[in-house]
Structures are given as C-alpha cells and as structure tokens.
Design a protein around this motif. Structure first.
Motif, mmCIF file in Angstrom:
data_model
loop_
_atom_site.group_PDB
_atom_site.id
_atom_site.type_symbol
_atom_site.label_atom_id
_atom_site.label_comp_id
_atom_site.label_asym_id
_atom_site.label_seq_id
_atom_site.Cartn_x
_atom_site.Cartn_y
_atom_site.Cartn_z
ATOM 1 N N ILE A 1 11.108 -24.481 -38.115
ATOM 2 C CA ILE A 1 10.157 -23.569 -38.743
ATOM 3 C C ILE A 1 10.542 -23.479 -40.207
ATOM 4 C CG2 ILE A 1 9.238 -21.221 -38.852
ATOM 5 C CD1 ILE A 1 9.955 -20.941 -35.866
ATOM 6 N N SER B 1 3.113 -30.199 -31.828
ATOM 7 C CA SER B 1 4.040 -29.612 -30.861
ATOM 8 C C SER B 1 3.882 -28.103 -30.730
ATOM 9 C CB SER B 1 5.484 -29.945 -31.230
ATOM 10 O OG SER B 1 5.824 -29.374 -32.481
ATOM 11 N N TRP B 2 3.267 -27.471 -31.729
ATOM 12 C CA TRP B 2 3.067 -26.031 -31.689
ATOM 13 C C TRP B 2 1.658 -25.631 -31.271
ATOM 14 C CZ3 TRP B 2 5.792 -21.528 -32.340
ATOM 15 C CH2 TRP B 2 7.139 -21.675 -32.632
ATOM 16 N N ASP C 1 12.807 -27.218 -32.287
ATOM 17 C CA ASP C 1 11.790 -26.711 -33.212
ATOM 18 C C ASP C 1 12.364 -26.549 -34.610
ATOM 19 O OD1 ASP C 1 9.699 -26.476 -31.376
ATOM 20 O OD2 ASP C 1 10.089 -24.351 -30.970
ATOM 21 N N LEU D 1 17.257 -24.533 -32.764
ATOM 22 C CA LEU D 1 16.117 -24.112 -33.570
ATOM 23 C C LEU D 1 16.606 -24.125 -35.009
ATOM 24 C CD1 LEU D 1 13.410 -22.657 -34.252
ATOM 25 C CD2 LEU D 1 14.605 -20.512 -33.741
ATOM 26 N N VAL E 1 9.794 -20.044 -29.406
ATOM 27 C CA VAL E 1 10.637 -21.128 -29.919
ATOM 28 C C VAL E 1 11.441 -21.785 -28.811
ATOM 29 C CG1 VAL E 1 10.802 -20.164 -32.231
ATOM 30 C CG2 VAL E 1 12.538 -19.584 -30.538
#
Length: 146
Positions: free
Chosen positions: A27, A139-140, A25, A101, A21
């Motif tokens: 999630i 992006s991941w 980001d 994050l 991370v």
C-alpha cells in the motif's frame, strides 16, 4: 474519491484497511507533509494489534512489526529521505514482500517499484478534511471499496 472529515476518520480508514490486507500486499501513501499518510498507517497498525502509537519511520526509513505484535508481518517504510531510487535495494523490501504487508510513504521517491500497489493519495481540503483517491490494482479489486 473519499472524504475523511478529520484525523479520527483518517485513522478509522486505516483501521478498515486492516481487515482486508494480507501478506504480499503493498500500500503506497502519497501526499504532502501533514496530509494524513502516517495517520492511515497508525490506524491500520493499531487494528492489526499494535499496542501504543506507531512511530513515524521518517528517520529509521523502515519500521518493522511482526507477530505477536501485529497479526502479520508489516514493514512501514518512509522514503522521504531517500535521494536515489537505487538505495531501495538496500532496504530488503523484495525479500520481505512474500510474507509481509508493506506500507510505503513517499513512494514517488522510488518510481516503478510499486506498480501493483494499492496506491492511496491524500490531499488536504480547504476545510481541513482529507480527500483520498485510490488507484486499485487487480489484486485489490475484489476487496475494494472498503
């Protein structure tokens, strides 16, 4: 699809995410009550340096962490009690997005907010294991799978 045999494996998966991370980001953690959303978040937060067990943000809605408590700023958000997606504006998530994050439980309560998130979905298997599926945004892609 990833099979997580028990709560320790679910927490370890979260710990593995911590190495990947970075600020900015998002999630999302989706699944029924008890599916393991908070367990993943706790594993991630522990690996980011949080000492002690992270509380569920169910009642606070947003639980924030910052260095030196964690290696980067984190907002752990639980939208279970949100009744109107318009309430999201009041949480200040857009302002924090650039340097934090953001972990979001119950993201379906605010559709459209998380289009670029790493979207994790958990289901409980008949034997008690968790089945994790992921929608991986651009992006991941270089960081996935873990």
């Amino acid at each position: 699809m990833t099979r997580l045999a028990d709560s320790q494996a679910t927490e370890a998966f979260g710990a593995g995410l911590a190495a990947l991370v970075r600020p900015g980001d998002v999630i999302t953690l989706n699944g029924d009550l008890g599916a393991g959303k908070t367990t993943i978040a706790r594993g991630l937060l522990a690996s980011l340096g949080l000492i002690g067990e992270a509380p569920s943000p169910s009642f606070a809605i947003v639980q924030s962490y910052a260095p030196p408590e964690t290696r980067l700023p984190v907002l752990h958000v639980d939208l279970y009690r949100i009744e109107d997606a318009g309430e999201i504006d009041e949480l200040g998530l857009d302002d924090a997005r650039s340097d934090s994050l953001i972990l979001v439980e119950w993201p379906e309560r605010a559709p459209g907010w998380w289009s670029d998130a790493l979207a994790l979905h958990l289901e409980t298997a008949p034997d008690g294991a968790r089945i994790l599926t992921a929608q991986v945004p651009a992006s991941w892609k270089p960081r996935w799978p873990i």
